[in-house]
Design an enzyme around this catalytic site. Structure first.
Site, short mmCIF file in Angstrom:
data_model
loop_
_atom_site.label_atom_id
_atom_site.label_comp_id
_atom_site.label_asym_id
_atom_site.label_seq_id
_atom_site.Cartn_x
_atom_site.Cartn_y
_atom_site.Cartn_z
N HIS A 202 -14.65 36.97 2.42
CA HIS A 202 -14.11 38.29 2.81
C HIS A 202 -13.12 38.85 1.80
O HIS A 202 -12.67 39.98 1.95
CB HIS A 202 -13.43 38.20 4.18
N1 UDP Z 1 -12.39 30.83 10.92
C1 UDP Z 1 -12.85 30.91 12.23
N2 UDP Z 1 -14.07 31.47 12.46
C2 UDP Z 1 -14.87 31.93 11.46
C3 UDP Z 1 -14.40 31.84 10.12
C4 UDP Z 1 -13.15 31.30 9.88
O1 UDP Z 1 -12.16 30.47 13.16
O2 UDP Z 1 -15.96 32.42 11.74
C5 UDP Z 1 -11.04 30.28 10.68
C6 UDP Z 1 -10.96 29.17 9.67
O3 UDP Z 1 -11.08 27.93 10.30
C7 UDP Z 1 -9.59 29.36 9.07
C8 UDP Z 1 -9.33 30.83 9.22
O4 UDP Z 1 -10.27 31.33 10.15
O5 UDP Z 1 -8.60 28.69 9.81
C9 UDP Z 1 -9.46 31.50 7.88
O6 UDP Z 1 -9.29 32.83 8.02
P1 UDP Z 1 -9.46 33.83 6.81
O7 UDP Z 1 -10.49 33.31 5.87
O8 UDP Z 1 -9.66 35.16 7.43
O9 UDP Z 1 -8.02 33.85 6.15
P2 UDP Z 1 -7.34 33.02 4.99
O10 UDP Z 1 -7.24 31.61 5.45
O11 UDP Z 1 -8.18 33.18 3.78
O12 UDP Z 1 -6.00 33.64 4.83
#
Ligand code: UDP
Length: 363
Positions: free
Chosen positions: A204
């Site tokens: 994303h």
């Molecule tokens: N996650 C989730 N469902 C999904 C994809 C990701 O629960 O379909 C969780 C994943 O386990 C992680 C978090 O969402 O804890 C990551 O979110 P994101 O990639 O939006 O943010 P980032 O961690 O990159 O800041």
């Protein structure tokens, strides 16, 4: 309890809810949760409150769906107004989002002590808005809860004195341990896959999804992988795929809606490997003992590089490295199973709340 003794926990996105949940639970009635609405999609917000059994946020603001400058400004204005009318003992923020930086400025402007959970991460990549958000927040914080010694050193190198830093580990460890389902078979059956027989991908970040050529490359690399790939698709990514006319590229992937946390953890724990640009996933794999290929220019989580994570740019390296992993899977999983997580033993929330109590003068 008088309202001014409560602790505002400001959050707005999926990873903030996940990593602040263990702290909100420990704060109990002292927590006043302010949701900025940065992620307004229920699949990225409400399902995570429900999964952790958290009460509804005490206050809901609406900063979502606008430009970064507007989100920062609105979070600062709305949280600042809230703190002015209902003072708090401290404001707790997490990570590197616009909510994080906006709430940090609001705390600063109202002279409310500020706590940054997951402080001190650095990608050293100034093209990432998150890098600016986390630096601003670290600088304004009265207490920086650093997950590892790497992040502690980054804070010290930024000129933040040691007495404003506590090394706590990362609350993601207890979040994973709390919600990883013991029996994962129903989740596997639901997607028609078997343990170690599939890959799990998430994308994303703007650097990967905002350019049609880059996004097309990533999708065709995923389609070329030797195992079926489940892609829970982020609303931002879906919107870009549609506007670039790349929908056909999804035909060879198992595209699903964003998953709840338990389901995502269950599938992460049983997959052959992950391919992702997520920050949180890089940490979770160190608890789940699975490899992740990080498709990004940089990472602010060097602790897992060379063990649980490899980093590549979008391109043929994706299928090459994942292909190598698949060819050697039992040995690779066996090696990872023996490596402890660099993010601690699952007591980060407890250590953070102890440090918060010291800051606000309660114990
Ligand atoms: N996650 C989730 N469902 C999904 C994809 C990701 O629960 O379909 C969780 C994943 O386990 C992680 C978090 O969402 O804890 C990551 O979110 P994101 O990639 O939006 O943010 P980032 O961690 O990159 O800041």
């Amino acid at each position: 309890m008088s309202n001014s003794h409560s602790i505002v926990v400001a959050l707005g996105t999926r990873p903030e809810i996940i990593k602040l949940a263990p702290i909100i639970r420990l704060l109990g009635e002292r927590a006043r949760v302010v949701h900025t609405g940065q992620h307004y999609d229920p699949g990225l917000s409400k399902v995570f409150f429900d999964a952790f059994g958290l009460p509804e946020p005490t206050y809901r603001l609406e900063i979502g769906g606008s430009t970064r400058a507007t989100q920062l400004g609105e979070a600062t204005r709305l949280i600042g107004e809230h703190l002015a009318s209902e003072p708090a003992a401290a404001v707790v923020v997490q990570g590197d989002t616009n909510t994080t930086a906006g709430a940090a400025l609001a705390a600063n402007a109202t002279e409310t002590p500020l706590v940054h959970i997951e402080a001190g991460l650095r990608s050293f990549d100034r093209a990432m808005p998150e890098e600016h958000n986390r630096i601003v927040t670290d600088m304004l914080s009265d207490l920086c809860c650093a997950p590892t010694q790497v992040s502690e050193k980054n804070l010290l190198d930024s000129g933040i004195p040691a007495d404003r830093i506590a090394v706590t580990g990362n609350t993601v460890v207890e979040a994973v341990r709390t919600l990883l389902p013991e029996d994962r078979s129903a989740y596997l059956e639901g997607h028609g896959v078997t343990a170690n027989g599939y890959l799990l991908a998430t994308f994303h970040r703007p650097e990967n999804v905002d350019d049609p050529e880059t996004l097309g490359t990533i999708l065709s690399e995923l389609a070329a992988l030797e195992l079926p790939t489940i892609l829970p698709i982020h609303p931002r990514t879906r919107a870009r795929i549609e506007s670039f006319g790349l929908g056909d590229q999804l035909d060879r992937l198992m595209v699903v809606e964003p998953m709840g946390f338990q389901e995502f953890l269950a599938l992460s724990a049983e997959c052959a490997a992950l391919v992702s640009d997520s920050g949180g996933v890089q940490e979770e794999v160190s608890v789940l003992k699975r490899p992740v290929l990080v498709v990004r220019r940089s990472t602010e989580r060097p602790e897992v590089l060379g063990t649980f994570a490899e980093r590549v740019l979008p391109g043929p390296e994706i299928s090459r490295i994942v292909g190598q992993w698949i060819a050697d899977l039992p040995a690779l999983h066996g090696r990872l199973a023996a490596i402890p997580s660099p993010y601690g033993d699952g007591d980060a929330a407890e250590l953070s709340v102890t440090a918060i109590n010291q800051l606000v003068g309660t114990s």
